[in-house]
Design a protein around this motif. Structure first.
Motif: not given
Length: 127
Positions: A111-119
């Motif tokens: 299971v892979l949780l990938g987070f992309a964050f705002s500027k």
């Protein structure tokens, strides 16, 4: 459980993916403010079987927050915590893999949780 700071005004987008052969898992992401009282927001879902890809947006919060991230796998008697492995940690993204360490053939990113964050989050991490 994995913890992550989310600065005020920052948002995060995350995806949860599962390998088809990894069994059934459950992931949870909870958002807490500094008071550590009840979570401000809580997200969670079962993943596995035919549901292998999920996406969630965490909106900007008015104050600094902390994310608590966990995953668990189904057992004969309920649920048991998965093993977490940080696979990538950069200012604009975080990848955490989870697996049932007792499952033969388990991979650290079942299971892979990938987070992309705002500027706003990236700028705060640079300070």
């Amino acid at each position: 459980m994995h913890h992550l700071n989310l600065p005020a005004g920052a948002s995060a987008r995350f995806s949860a993916t599962a390998r088809p052969e990894s069994g059934h898992h459950r992931w949870d992401v909870r958002v807490f403010d500094a008071s550590n009282a009840a979570p401000r927001l809580a997200y969670g879902s079962h993943i596995g079987g035919r549901d292998l890809d999920q996406r969630v947006e965490i909106p900007p919060q008015a104050m600094d927050c902390r994310l608590e991230i966990r995953s668990s796998h189904e057992t004969a008697t309920g649920w048991s915590d998965d093993r977490a492995t940080c696979l990538d940690d950069t200012p604009d993204r975080l990848l955490i893999g989870f697996c049932d360490p007792a499952r033969p053939g388990a991979q650290r990113d079942d299971v892979l949780l990938g987070f992309a964050f705002s500027k706003a989050a990236v700028d705060q991490k640079k300070e």
